[in-house]
Motif scaffolding. Structure first.
Motif, PDB file in Angstrom:
ATOM      1  N   GLU A   1       0.834  -1.200   0.000  1.00  0.00           N
ATOM      2  CA  GLU A   1       0.000   0.000   0.000  1.00  0.00           C
ATOM      3  C   GLU A   1       0.870   1.252   0.000  1.00  0.00           C
ATOM      4  OE1 GLU A   1      -3.782   1.948   2.398  1.00  0.00           O
ATOM      5  OE2 GLU A   1      -2.953   0.038   3.072  1.00  0.00           O
ATOM      6  N   ALA A   2       1.998   1.202   0.707  1.00  0.00           N
ATOM      7  CA  ALA A   2       2.917   2.346   0.747  1.00  0.00           C
ATOM      8  C   ALA A   2       3.497   2.637  -0.639  1.00  0.00           C
ATOM      9  CB  ALA A   2       4.043   2.092   1.742  1.00  0.00           C
ATOM     10  N   GLU A   3       3.848   1.587  -1.376  1.00  0.00           N
ATOM     11  CA  GLU A   3       4.367   1.786  -2.737  1.00  0.00           C
ATOM     12  C   GLU A   3       3.296   2.385  -3.636  1.00  0.00           C
ATOM     13  OE1 GLU A   3       7.639  -1.821  -3.084  1.00  0.00           O
ATOM     14  OE2 GLU A   3       5.506  -2.308  -3.313  1.00  0.00           O
ATOM     15  N   PHE A   4       2.077   1.882  -3.503  1.00  0.00           N
ATOM     16  CA  PHE A   4       0.969   2.431  -4.281  1.00  0.00           C
ATOM     17  C   PHE A   4       0.752   3.899  -3.940  1.00  0.00           C
ATOM     18  CE2 PHE A   4      -3.513   3.572  -4.510  1.00  0.00           C
ATOM     19  CZ  PHE A   4      -3.764   3.379  -5.866  1.00  0.00           C
ATOM     20  N   ASP A   5       0.710   4.204  -2.645  1.00  0.00           N
ATOM     21  CA  ASP A   5       0.506   5.592  -2.213  1.00  0.00           C
ATOM     22  C   ASP A   5       1.599   6.504  -2.762  1.00  0.00           C
ATOM     23  OD1 ASP A   5      -1.783   4.827  -0.867  1.00  0.00           O
ATOM     24  OD2 ASP A   5      -0.828   4.825   1.110  1.00  0.00           O
ATOM     25  N   SER A   6       2.831   6.027  -2.751  1.00  0.00           N
ATOM     26  CA  SER A   6       3.946   6.807  -3.273  1.00  0.00           C
ATOM     27  C   SER A   6       3.765   7.070  -4.769  1.00  0.00           C
ATOM     28  CB  SER A   6       5.263   6.069  -3.016  1.00  0.00           C
ATOM     29  OG  SER A   6       6.343   6.773  -3.563  1.00  0.00           O
ATOM     30  N   SER A   7       3.311   6.062  -5.486  1.00  0.00           N
ATOM     31  CA  SER A   7       3.056   6.230  -6.920  1.00  0.00           C
ATOM     32  C   SER A   7       1.929   7.227  -7.156  1.00  0.00           C
ATOM     33  CB  SER A   7       2.710   4.891  -7.560  1.00  0.00           C
ATOM     34  OG  SER A   7       3.827   4.045  -7.577  1.00  0.00           O
ATOM     35  N   MET A   8       0.904   7.171  -6.314  1.00  0.00           N
ATOM     36  CA  MET A   8      -0.201   8.124  -6.479  1.00  0.00           C
ATOM     37  C   MET A   8       0.253   9.553  -6.229  1.00  0.00           C
ATOM     38  SD  MET A   8      -2.878   6.848  -7.736  1.00  0.00           S
ATOM     39  CE  MET A   8      -3.971   8.242  -7.517  1.00  0.00           C
ATOM     40  N   VAL A   9       1.183   9.741  -5.301  1.00  0.00           N
ATOM     41  CA  VAL A   9       1.734  11.080  -5.080  1.00  0.00           C
ATOM     42  C   VAL A   9       2.386  11.578  -6.370  1.00  0.00           C
ATOM     43  CG1 VAL A   9       3.532  12.383  -3.862  1.00  0.00           C
ATOM     44  CG2 VAL A   9       2.021  10.852  -2.589  1.00  0.00           C
ATOM     45  N   TYR A  10       3.158  10.693  -7.008  1.00  0.00           N
ATOM     46  CA  TYR A  10       3.793  11.058  -8.281  1.00  0.00           C
ATOM     47  C   TYR A  10       2.729  11.443  -9.306  1.00  0.00           C
ATOM     48  CZ  TYR A  10       5.838  10.578 -12.884  1.00  0.00           C
ATOM     49  OH  TYR A  10       6.205  10.819 -14.185  1.00  0.00           O
ATOM     50  N   TYR A  11       1.710  10.590  -9.480  1.00  0.00           N
ATOM     51  CA  TYR A  11       0.705  10.852 -10.508  1.00  0.00           C
ATOM     52  C   TYR A  11      -0.171  12.060 -10.187  1.00  0.00           C
ATOM     53  CZ  TYR A  11       2.033   6.726 -13.072  1.00  0.00           C
ATOM     54  OH  TYR A  11       2.738   5.815 -13.819  1.00  0.00           O
ATOM     55  N   MET A  12      -0.342  12.369  -8.911  1.00  0.00           N
ATOM     56  CA  MET A  12      -1.090  13.578  -8.570  1.00  0.00           C
ATOM     57  C   MET A  12      -0.296  14.840  -8.923  1.00  0.00           C
ATOM     58  SD  MET A  12      -3.991  12.503  -7.716  1.00  0.00           S
ATOM     59  CE  MET A  12      -4.749  13.995  -7.108  1.00  0.00           C
ATOM     60  N   ARG A  13       1.002  14.697  -9.019  1.00  0.00           N
ATOM     61  CA  ARG A  13       1.852  15.813  -9.453  1.00  0.00           C
ATOM     62  C   ARG A  13       1.998  15.856 -10.968  1.00  0.00           C
ATOM     63  NH1 ARG A  13       6.214  14.774  -4.781  1.00  0.00           N
ATOM     64  NH2 ARG A  13       5.110  15.853  -3.115  1.00  0.00           N
ATOM     65  N   HIS A  14       1.621  14.777 -11.635  1.00  0.00           N
ATOM     66  CA  HIS A  14       1.698  14.660 -13.092  1.00  0.00           C
ATOM     67  C   HIS A  14       0.314  14.257 -13.603  1.00  0.00           C
ATOM     68  CE1 HIS A  14       5.825  14.117 -11.654  1.00  0.00           C
ATOM     69  NE2 HIS A  14       6.162  14.743 -12.763  1.00  0.00           N
ATOM     70  N   THR A  15      -0.614  15.188 -13.412  1.00  0.00           N
ATOM     71  CA  THR A  15      -2.022  14.873 -13.674  1.00  0.00           C
ATOM     72  C   THR A  15      -2.310  14.568 -15.139  1.00  0.00           C
ATOM     73  OG1 THR A  15      -2.511  17.237 -13.796  1.00  0.00           O
ATOM     74  CG2 THR A  15      -2.891  16.120 -11.675  1.00  0.00           C
ATOM     75  N   ASP A  16      -1.489  15.089 -16.047  1.00  0.00           N
ATOM     76  CA  ASP A  16      -1.702  14.753 -17.453  1.00  0.00           C
ATOM     77  C   ASP A  16      -1.490  13.258 -17.682  1.00  0.00           C
ATOM     78  OD1 ASP A  16       1.000  15.263 -16.801  1.00  0.00           O
ATOM     79  OD2 ASP A  16       1.538  15.621 -18.893  1.00  0.00           O
TER      80      ASP A  16
END
Length: 93
Positions: A44-59
């Motif tokens: 879950e931590a790895e997923f959350d970390s990836s979501m942080v990345y994608y929330m910064r790269h919304t395109d």
């Protein structure tokens, strides 16, 4: 990787749909998600970390959700759903 993330998000959406249709408590949905993490070999931590990345790269996230929407529509069509099922990439999840 984007492909793996898309698979996980797709599976999350399918789990959410199943949960919504069958009802149940929040532990059921958490169990679905835990199984998705396990199946895909991520925490879950790895997923959350990836979501942080994608929330910064919304395109990139938007493109991913467009592909997920297309995939869901293809699956719905295979099961006989009409093409106007209302699946869009502009959801609230």
């Amino acid at each position: 990787q984007p492909g793996k993330m898309a698979d996980i998000l797709y599976e999350f959406q399918m789990a959410q749909t199943l949960y919504d249709q069958q009802g149940g408590d929040s532990l059921t949905l958490l169990s679905y998600r835990a199984n998705i993490f396990k199946k895909n070999g991520v925490t879950e931590a790895e997923f959350d970390s990836s979501m942080v990345y994608y929330m910064r790269h919304t395109d990139e996230l938007h493109t991913m959700y467009q592909h997920i929407s297309d995939r869901m529509q293809e699956e719905a069509n295979k099961l006989g759903a009409s093409s106007s099922s209302g699946i869009t990439a502009a959801g609230d999840s």
